[in-house]
Each structure stands twice: as structure tokens, then as C-alpha cells.
Scaffold this motif. Structure first.
Motif, PDB file in Angstrom:
ATOM      1  N   ALA A 169       0.957  -1.383  -0.087  1.00 54.51           N
ATOM      2  CA  ALA A 169       0.289   0.517   0.217  1.00 54.51           C
ATOM      3  C   ALA A 169       0.918   1.118   0.257  1.00 54.51           C
ATOM      4  O   ALA A 169       1.434   1.756   1.421  1.00 54.51           O
ATOM      5  N   LEU A 170       1.543   1.828  -1.316  1.00 52.18           N
ATOM      6  CA  LEU A 170       2.558   2.962  -1.102  1.00 52.18           C
ATOM      7  C   LEU A 170       1.907   3.976  -1.186  1.00 52.18           C
ATOM      8  O   LEU A 170       0.708   4.397  -1.771  1.00 52.18           O
ATOM      9  N   PRO A 171       2.352   4.842  -0.455  1.00 53.33           N
ATOM     10  CA  PRO A 171       2.246   6.238  -0.177  1.00 53.33           C
ATOM     11  C   PRO A 171       1.805   7.106  -1.417  1.00 53.33           C
ATOM     12  O   PRO A 171       2.267   6.707  -2.123  1.00 53.33           O
ATOM     13  N   ALA A 172       1.601   8.796  -1.326  1.00 52.23           N
ATOM     14  CA  ALA A 172       2.173   9.631  -2.844  1.00 52.23           C
ATOM     15  C   ALA A 172       3.528   9.564  -3.139  1.00 52.23           C
ATOM     16  O   ALA A 172       4.281   9.212  -1.886  1.00 52.23           O
ATOM     17  N   PRO A 173       4.272   9.204  -3.994  1.00 59.20           N
ATOM     18  CA  PRO A 173       4.746   9.096  -4.789  1.00 59.20           C
ATOM     19  C   PRO A 173       5.772  10.690  -3.624  1.00 59.20           C
ATOM     20  O   PRO A 173       5.649  12.021  -4.056  1.00 59.20           O
ATOM     21  N   ASN A 174       7.274  10.409  -3.292  1.00 57.65           N
ATOM     22  CA  ASN A 174       8.271  12.215  -3.073  1.00 57.65           C
ATOM     23  C   ASN A 174       8.720  11.846  -4.581  1.00 57.65           C
ATOM     24  O   ASN A 174       8.173  11.921  -5.213  1.00 57.65           O
ATOM     25  N   ASP A 175       9.727  13.306  -4.100  1.00 60.60           N
ATOM     26  CA  ASP A 175      10.425  13.940  -4.663  1.00 60.60           C
ATOM     27  C   ASP A 175      11.293  13.176  -5.731  1.00 60.60           C
ATOM     28  O   ASP A 175      11.436  13.918  -7.261  1.00 60.60           O
ATOM     29  N   ARG A 176      11.964  12.212  -5.579  1.00 62.78           N
ATOM     30  CA  ARG A 176      12.814  10.880  -5.712  1.00 62.78           C
ATOM     31  C   ARG A 176      11.985  10.552  -7.101  1.00 62.78           C
ATOM     32  O   ARG A 176      11.931  10.375  -8.368  1.00 62.78           O
ATOM     33  N   GLU A 177      10.792  10.146  -6.566  1.00 60.47           N
ATOM     34  CA  GLU A 177      10.013   8.683  -6.755  1.00 60.47           C
ATOM     35  C   GLU A 177       9.598   9.255  -8.314  1.00 60.47           C
ATOM     36  O   GLU A 177       9.221   8.434  -8.777  1.00 60.47           O
ATOM     37  N   ARG A 178       9.008  10.727  -8.397  1.00 57.77           N
ATOM     38  CA  ARG A 178       8.551  11.523  -9.482  1.00 57.77           C
ATOM     39  C   ARG A 178       9.364  11.915 -10.036  1.00 57.77           C
ATOM     40  O   ARG A 178       8.641  12.054 -11.157  1.00 57.77           O
ATOM     41  N   THR A 179      10.896  11.738 -10.230  1.00 64.26           N
ATOM     42  CA  THR A 179      11.300  11.745 -11.311  1.00 64.26           C
ATOM     43  C   THR A 179      11.716  10.274 -12.045  1.00 64.26           C
ATOM     44  O   THR A 179      12.458  10.195 -12.530  1.00 64.26           O
ATOM     45  N   GLN A 180      11.170   8.800 -11.551  1.00 66.33           N
ATOM     46  CA  GLN A 180      11.954   8.283 -11.720  1.00 66.33           C
ATOM     47  C   GLN A 180      10.876   7.289 -12.889  1.00 66.33           C
ATOM     48  O   GLN A 180       9.697   7.920 -13.282  1.00 66.33           O
ATOM     49  N   TRP A 181      11.004   6.196 -13.950  1.00 71.91           N
ATOM     50  CA  TRP A 181      10.294   5.552 -14.250  1.00 71.91           C
ATOM     51  C   TRP A 181       8.896   5.172 -14.127  1.00 71.91           C
ATOM     52  O   TRP A 181       8.988   4.827 -12.595  1.00 71.91           O
ATOM     53  N   TYR A 182       7.757   5.723 -14.231  1.00 71.29           N
ATOM     54  CA  TYR A 182       6.483   5.100 -13.821  1.00 71.29           C
ATOM     55  C   TYR A 182       6.075   4.204 -12.552  1.00 71.29           C
ATOM     56  O   TYR A 182       5.726   4.600 -11.603  1.00 71.29           O
ATOM     57  N   PHE A 183       6.658   3.124 -13.519  1.00 76.96           N
ATOM     58  CA  PHE A 183       6.260   1.957 -12.792  1.00 76.96           C
ATOM     59  C   PHE A 183       7.179   1.484 -11.452  1.00 76.96           C
ATOM     60  O   PHE A 183       7.818   0.430 -10.820  1.00 76.96           O
ATOM     61  N   GLN A 184       8.800   2.151 -11.486  1.00 80.14           N
ATOM     62  CA  GLN A 184       9.718   1.688 -11.336  1.00 80.14           C
ATOM     63  C   GLN A 184       9.758   1.777  -9.513  1.00 80.14           C
ATOM     64  O   GLN A 184       9.631   0.480  -9.007  1.00 80.14           O
ATOM     65  N   ARG A 185       8.597   2.295  -8.807  1.00 78.45           N
ATOM     66  CA  ARG A 185       8.643   2.170  -7.637  1.00 78.45           C
ATOM     67  C   ARG A 185       7.685   1.069  -6.993  1.00 78.45           C
ATOM     68  O   ARG A 185       7.493   0.150  -6.010  1.00 78.45           O
ATOM     69  N   TYR A 186       6.890   0.891  -8.263  1.00 81.07           N
ATOM     70  CA  TYR A 186       5.945  -0.294  -8.126  1.00 81.07           C
ATOM     71  C   TYR A 186       6.716  -2.048  -8.329  1.00 81.07           C
ATOM     72  O   TYR A 186       6.587  -2.623  -7.921  1.00 81.07           O
ATOM     73  N   ALA A 187       7.662  -2.274  -9.109  1.00 81.43           N
ATOM     74  CA  ALA A 187       8.410  -3.262  -9.652  1.00 81.43           C
ATOM     75  C   ALA A 187       8.594  -3.662  -8.241  1.00 81.43           C
ATOM     76  O   ALA A 187       9.387  -4.981  -8.110  1.00 81.43           O
ATOM     77  N   SER A 188       9.348  -3.026  -7.597  1.00 77.36           N
ATOM     78  CA  SER A 188      10.633  -3.487  -6.550  1.00 77.36           C
ATOM     79  C   SER A 188       9.236  -4.051  -5.132  1.00 77.36           C
ATOM     80  O   SER A 188       9.812  -4.968  -4.332  1.00 77.36           O
ATOM     81  N   HIS A 189       7.771  -4.044  -5.888  1.00 74.77           N
ATOM     82  CA  HIS A 189       7.219  -5.041  -4.803  1.00 74.77           C
ATOM     83  C   HIS A 189       6.707  -6.202  -5.114  1.00 74.77           C
ATOM     84  O   HIS A 189       6.410  -6.866  -4.804  1.00 74.77           O
ATOM     85  N   LEU A 190       6.945  -6.069  -5.958  1.00 77.80           N
ATOM     86  CA  LEU A 190       6.634  -7.567  -6.653  1.00 77.80           C
ATOM     87  C   LEU A 190       7.242  -8.971  -7.018  1.00 77.80           C
ATOM     88  O   LEU A 190       7.832  -9.259  -6.208  1.00 77.80           O
ATOM     89  N   PRO A 191       6.585 -10.467  -6.747  1.00 79.56           N
ATOM     90  CA  PRO A 191       6.366 -11.498  -5.795  1.00 79.56           C
ATOM     91  C   PRO A 191       7.820 -12.071  -6.792  1.00 79.56           C
ATOM     92  O   PRO A 191       7.725 -11.706  -7.812  1.00 79.56           O
ATOM     93  N   ALA A 192       8.045 -12.474  -5.816  1.00 76.12           N
ATOM     94  CA  ALA A 192       8.868 -13.944  -6.300  1.00 76.12           C
ATOM     95  C   ALA A 192       8.077 -14.927  -5.933  1.00 76.12           C
ATOM     96  O   ALA A 192       6.880 -15.357  -6.736  1.00 76.12           O
ATOM     97  N   ALA A 193       8.492 -16.489  -6.855  1.00 75.11           N
ATOM     98  CA  ALA A 193       8.112 -17.691  -7.290  1.00 75.11           C
ATOM     99  C   ALA A 193       7.596 -18.224  -5.902  1.00 75.11           C
ATOM    100  O   ALA A 193       8.011 -17.947  -4.631  1.00 75.11           O
ATOM    101  N   GLY A 194       6.257 -18.469  -6.067  1.00 77.11           N
ATOM    102  CA  GLY A 194       5.716 -18.984  -4.881  1.00 77.11           C
ATOM    103  C   GLY A 194       5.218 -17.776  -3.665  1.00 77.11           C
ATOM    104  O   GLY A 194       4.745 -18.249  -2.537  1.00 77.11           O
ATOM    105  N   GLU A 195       4.512 -16.619  -4.450  1.00 81.88           N
ATOM    106  CA  GLU A 195       4.420 -15.792  -2.768  1.00 81.88           C
ATOM    107  C   GLU A 195       3.107 -14.778  -3.641  1.00 81.88           C
ATOM    108  O   GLU A 195       2.764 -15.398  -5.125  1.00 81.88           O
TER     109      GLU A 195
END
Length: 223
Positions: free
Chosen positions: A30-56
Motif C-alpha cells: 500500500a504505497l503512499p504518494a510518491p516523494n520528490d525522487r520517485e516523481r523523477t523515476q520511470w513511473y512503474f519503478q516504485r511498484y516493480a520493487s514490490h513484485l513477488p518472487a516464485a511462490g509469493e
């Protein structure tokens, strides 16, 4: 992915799904609003770090579809960013599916009248007041804008690899049961045979004596 209007019941169903699952393999994002740094990233970047591995399992309480919803309605993104999202998200999700990640998207649908009642409950119930934010109040005023944004979002991002599923959510209990039942049908779910567990005998040693806990360390027994 769990999307829907404010007070649609996303958090409630997520809680019911996770409460009986191992938190090591099932977690909530449940991500909060993006901070100043995240606003400059690829849009999907902060979501991608939460993606599951196998079995998750990762349950997104709101997701990258914020751009098609709240960001669009509230003017937090430009028209170009909005259109780029619709160009990118189908390919992003297809890439996830090709990589072995199953993407399941739920939209929780409630009526105008039901959201009104739920907001009143949040206003008057001290145990629910933390759920109400200024953004919620503004979303209530812009009901039709959110409806228009939702319709466009569903039309433009409903793809074979990751289709949308709409949960009728006016009745909370039925919505939770229907969503959980549907979720289980989306994967090769079957009952598991659990091995018989035998509790071992506790070892006792003559040379060990348990030390008393000092009284000043004990939590007072009020109840």
C-alpha cells in the motif's frame, strides 16, 4: 491488484485474504504518494520493487492504476503522462505475465448511496475516523469525474493477459466471499495433505533452575 473508489472495501477484503496466510509469502503493498525522487523515476519503478518472487503473493492496495484514477481526476499528472500510461501499461503487464507473474485485477464497485453512507460512518465513528482524509472528501465531490476515469481505464487496460474483474461490493460480506472464491479459481488451487506433526518431549536438566522475574519488570495486571 485491488482498485475502487474510496470506501469501496478494498482494505477489508485484503485483510480477510491475508489473515490466514503465511506473512513470509503473502504481503500487502500500500504505497503512499510518491516523494520528490520517485516523481523523477520511470513511473512503474516504485511498484516493480514490490513484485513477488516464485511462490509469493503480493496484494496491491491501489496500484499503478493511480495514474488513471486519482492522478487524472485531481490533476496530479499531465495529459501526456496520462496518455503515456495507457500506452505503457498493457505492455508492462504483458511483460510481467511473460516473466511468470500472474496479474489479477479487481475493481470494487459500490453505488453513490453506499459510498455516502460509508463516509458518514467514518465521520461519526471514532474507530474509523483515521480512514477519512481530505482526498476522500474531494473524491466524493468529484464522483462523476471518477466514474468517467474508471470507465476509460477499464476500456483501455482490459487485456487478455490481465483482464479486469468487477466485484459488486455494496454488500461487504458478499463482496469478500465472492472475491476470495473467484481468486481461488484463478490458479491451480487444491487442498494440501498436511503431514502428521508430533510434538517432541521437552528436555529437563537437573542443573537448571528458572530465575524469578523482578517485580518491577512485570506489567501491572489491570485486567
Amino acid at each position: 491488484l485491488f482498485e475502487g473508489r474510496d470506501a469501496a472495501g478494498k482494505g477489508g477484503v485484503i485483510k480477510r485474504i491475508t489473515q490466514r496466510l503465511n506473512p513470509r509469502v503473502a504481503r500487502v503493498a500500500a504505497l503512499p504518494a510518491p516523494n520528490d525522487r520517485e516523481r523523477t523515476q520511470w513511473y512503474f519503478q516504485r511498484y516493480a520493487s514490490h513484485l513477488p518472487a516464485a511462490g509469493e503473493i503480493v496484494l496491491f492496495d491501489r496500484s499503478w492504476y493511480n495514474r488513471a484514477g486519482v492522478e487524472r481526476v485531481m490533476g496530479f499528472c499531465t495529459d501526456d503522462q496520462y496518455e503515456e500510461f495507457f500506452r505503457s501499461v498493457p505492455e508492462f503487464e504483458r511483460m510481467l505475465v511473460r516473466s511468470g507473474i500472474q496479474v489479477i485485477k479487481y475493481w470494487f464497485s459500490i453505488s453513490d448511496e453506499e459510498q455516502h453512507l460509508r463516509f458518514l460512518s467514518r465521520i461519526h465513528d471514532p474507530l474509523k475516523q483515521w480512514k477519512l482524509s481530505p482526498m476522500d472528501l474531494e473524491s466524493r465531490r468529484r464522483w462523476e469525474d471518477y466514474t468517467r476515469a474508471k470507465e476509460i481505464m477499464l476500456e483501455r487496460t482490459h487485456i487478455d493477459e490481465a483482464p479486469w474483474w468487477v466485484v459488486q461490493a455494496v454488500d461487504k460480506k458478499k463482496a469478500r466471499l465472492n472475491c476470495i472464491h473467484h481468486l481461488l479459481q484463478q490458479m491451480p488451487y487444491e487442498e494440501r495433505l498436511q503431514p502428521t506433526v508430533v510434538l517432541p518431549q521437552r528436555e529437563r536438566h537437573d542443573d537448571y533452575a528458572r530465575q524469578p522475574v523482578p517485580d518491577n519488570m512485570i506489567v501491572p495486571e489491570i485486567y
